[in-house]
Scaffold this active site. Sequence first.
Site: not given
Length: 536
Positions: A278-281, A283, A389
């Site tokens: 899971q990340g900021c933006f 899953e 990124d």
Amino acid sequence: MGSNKSKPKDASQRRRSLEPAENVHGAGGAFPASQTPSKPASADGHRGPNAAFVPPAAAEPKLFGGFNSSDTVTSPQRAGPLAGGVTTFVALYDYESRTETDLSFKKGERLQIVNNTEGDWWLAHSLSTGQTGYIPSNYVAPSDSIQAEEWYFGKITRRESERLLLNAENPRGTFLVRESETTKGAYCLSVSDFDNAKGLNVKHYKIRKLDSGGFYITSRTQFNSLQQLVAYYSKHADGLCHRLTTVCPTSKPQTQGLAKDAWEIPRESLRLEVKLGQGCFGEVWMGTWNGTTRVAIKTLKPGTMSPEAFLQEAQVMKKLRHEKLVQLYAVVSEEPIYIVTEYMNKGSLLDFLKGETGKYLRLPQLVDMSAQIASGMAYVERMNYVHRDLRAANILVGENLVCKVADFGLARLIEDNEYTARQGAKFPIKWTAPEAALYGRFTIKSDVWSFGILLTELTTKGRVPYPGMVNREVLDQVERGYRMPCPPECPESLHDLMCQCWRKEPEERPTFEYLQAFLEDYFTSTEPQYQPGENL
């Protein structure tokens, strides 16, 4: 790559032991090339030393298409219309149908191609089952062609052949044949060997082509075909480091897309099964498409990016195809957006480095992983694309320490204020080149800067860059000329490469093509005296 590699266990691997024969010991090393000889062949294709060369009755089959490798293998891919009207192909792997319109087949099955004008999926008729359906074009090769041979790996590099052959479970004499990187029309025989001084190593022998047809490694022993050459050296070492024993093991390649016309897919066709992260933006999930196919699914929180902008970018992203890029399979383009890609079973490089396996990785494995990443990024560079990124969290790891670049291009589309401010909490400032962080100038050269930071992640087994410094401080210090010092046990030559990536002027940073070449040759050209340390 070292002892961390493990042999693929699934039924998809193509492996065959060659017929055992008498042990004929020969000298190691490559043969000297001589003038183009002209000597005849005996009935078995092996030419004696004293007569004129007689061309074979049938011409050598033309090579068909190019090659594109996946996790551990290259496989034939269509490069244009069928060569010479060839329509009968042979299956290189088993394939299980995923939809009602595609065709299941078994390795070795012969297939009649009905229509090959529709890209990566061809309409084919099985001569074994009588059924018709779509097949992945990179799972077949023209019947009786070189590509149909298990030992022929096509356009893989010398380094990639070593990566495959340097598996601790491969016996001596494991081999493959590939196209020569340096001589057009020539081939190379790559063979695994072992000795007490070098340990497991790979010998490469150039296979030269006669002007009048035929092949030879040494001028005293010539053959009508590559098949006859392989058969001969499977029985006799005759100057090779070892006789050929086993074809190099391979795994099925990724298909190009999930199926014919499966690009924008319905959400209901996906089943999310195991949450991987899971990340900021959003899953990441392991899941299944259409009840048949294992995939990775990235789900984006509503509002992360414009569906229209995403779909437009995805059309570009799906055309980026390289063995070191995670393949984009399909999308669900309505919010919440789903991005469907190939599944990499070892997860992100960052988690892999920090996990149980990371502590056993030494510099040869880490440099090889960095070379793979540079290879993927060199392709991005050639395609005039920008990642934006690049960091260990966005590299995925598969079997045998295979690394692939993921999430290329997505960063440009994110609309979150905490990200678009470029110095907000969600922005990866520690990986970002100063001209990109301060002025939004993202280029392939800002990706090179990020790659230098990624090298520190590799050599520190996943440590956060600029330890003890907050984002604002990093930006200020880097602008004043600060660069991270050499990590513990890291050779100065590798730190020098990092510093080249961090040059202030973007145009003075190296290309990814240079970085790939430097890292692939690192232990022969730069650090031939390397000795393993406690951590590296």
